[in-house]
Design a protein around this motif. Structure first.
Motif, PDB file in Angstrom:
ATOM      1  N   GLN A  67       2.059   7.492   7.041  1.00  0.00           N
ATOM      2  CA  GLN A  67       1.053   6.440   6.977  1.00  0.00           C
ATOM      3  C   GLN A  67      -0.326   7.059   6.783  1.00  0.00           C
ATOM      4  O   GLN A  67      -0.700   7.999   7.479  1.00  0.00           O
ATOM      5  CB  GLN A  67       1.063   5.591   8.240  1.00  0.00           C
ATOM      6  N   GLU A  68      -1.058   6.524   5.821  1.00  0.00           N
ATOM      7  CA  GLU A  68      -2.430   6.953   5.557  1.00  0.00           C
ATOM      8  C   GLU A  68      -3.284   5.692   5.525  1.00  0.00           C
ATOM      9  O   GLU A  68      -3.328   5.003   4.507  1.00  0.00           O
ATOM     10  CB  GLU A  68      -2.509   7.712   4.235  1.00  0.00           C
ATOM     11  N   ASP A  69      -3.933   5.382   6.635  1.00  0.00           N
ATOM     12  CA  ASP A  69      -4.681   4.130   6.822  1.00  0.00           C
ATOM     13  C   ASP A  69      -3.699   2.960   6.685  1.00  0.00           C
ATOM     14  O   ASP A  69      -2.710   2.931   7.385  1.00  0.00           O
ATOM     15  CB  ASP A  69      -5.865   4.024   5.856  1.00  0.00           C
ATOM     16  N   ALA A  70      -3.974   2.025   5.777  1.00  0.00           N
ATOM     17  CA  ALA A  70      -3.070   0.880   5.609  1.00  0.00           C
ATOM     18  C   ALA A  70      -1.959   1.189   4.610  1.00  0.00           C
ATOM     19  O   ALA A  70      -0.973   0.461   4.531  1.00  0.00           O
ATOM     20  CB  ALA A  70      -3.850  -0.344   5.140  1.00  0.00           C
ATOM     21  N   ASP A  71      -2.110   2.251   3.834  1.00  0.00           N
ATOM     22  CA  ASP A  71      -1.120   2.608   2.824  1.00  0.00           C
ATOM     23  C   ASP A  71      -0.093   3.587   3.371  1.00  0.00           C
ATOM     24  O   ASP A  71      -0.310   4.237   4.398  1.00  0.00           O
ATOM     25  CB  ASP A  71      -1.797   3.235   1.600  1.00  0.00           C
ATOM     26  N   TRP A  72       1.016   3.679   2.666  1.00  0.00           N
ATOM     27  CA  TRP A  72       2.090   4.586   3.045  1.00  0.00           C
ATOM     28  C   TRP A  72       2.427   5.461   1.843  1.00  0.00           C
ATOM     29  O   TRP A  72       2.467   4.986   0.707  1.00  0.00           O
ATOM     30  CB  TRP A  72       3.335   3.804   3.456  1.00  0.00           C
ATOM     31  N   ARG A  78       3.261   5.679  -3.528  1.00  0.00           N
ATOM     32  CA  ARG A  78       2.449   5.055  -2.475  1.00  0.00           C
ATOM     33  C   ARG A  78       2.731   3.562  -2.482  1.00  0.00           C
ATOM     34  O   ARG A  78       3.053   2.987  -3.512  1.00  0.00           O
ATOM     35  CB  ARG A  78       0.963   5.305  -2.707  1.00  0.00           C
ATOM     36  N   PRO A  80       1.431  -0.323  -0.213  1.00  0.00           N
ATOM     37  CA  PRO A  80       0.517  -0.938   0.765  1.00  0.00           C
ATOM     38  C   PRO A  80       1.254  -1.617   1.908  1.00  0.00           C
ATOM     39  O   PRO A  80       1.345  -2.827   1.963  1.00  0.00           O
ATOM     40  CB  PRO A  80      -0.231  -1.973  -0.078  1.00  0.00           C
TER      41      PRO A  80
END
Length: 139
Positions: A11-16, A30, A32
């Protein structure tokens, strides 16, 4: 022996970020949200899989249990909706029903009875009352 394909989620902020690896290849994408990431992982697995039978292990933080927990929580959690506002009684006027709503809808021709049958139907004839019988006496 079937070689497992591994889908790793970060997980990177709200994105994966999804990394799917197996059969000597590695694909990255990637998405969302974890639900979209899982769908994207399936697409990447289809690119890697030659035959229809594959085993995919989904990992979050190196754990299949962590992934399953996060994914199912996202799938089963209802979206946050604003509270329902109910107006006080009498503040909203009653809606008028159109005259056409009170009539029975017209049936399609295939569902209509023949005219001869319609003519024989008695208009709202009451059903005959069942005769009441006294219970038989026991000897």
């Amino acid at each position: 022996m079937v070689e497992a394909i591994t889908a790793t989620y970060v997980q990177e902020d709200a994105d994966w970020t999804i990394t799917v690896s197996g059969r000597g290849k590695e694909l990255t994408a990637r998405a969302p949200g974890i639900i979209a990431a899982r769908d994207r992982a399936d697409q990447l697995v289809e690119e890697l899989a030659v035959d229809g039978r594959t085993t995919v292990v989904h990992l979050l933080n190196g754990s299949a249990l962590d992934f399953t927990s996060a994914y199912m929580t996202a799938r089963l959690t209802l979206p946050k909706l604003p509270p329902l506002e109910v107006p006080p009684p009498g503040s909203v006027p009653k809606q008028q029903t159109p005259a056409s709503a009170e009539k029975k809808p017209q049936l399609p021709p295939s569902k209509q009875l023949p005219k001869a049958v319609e003519d024989r139907k008695s208009p709202a004839a009451p059903a005959p009352a069942a005769e009441s019988k006294a219970p038989a006496k026991q000897a």
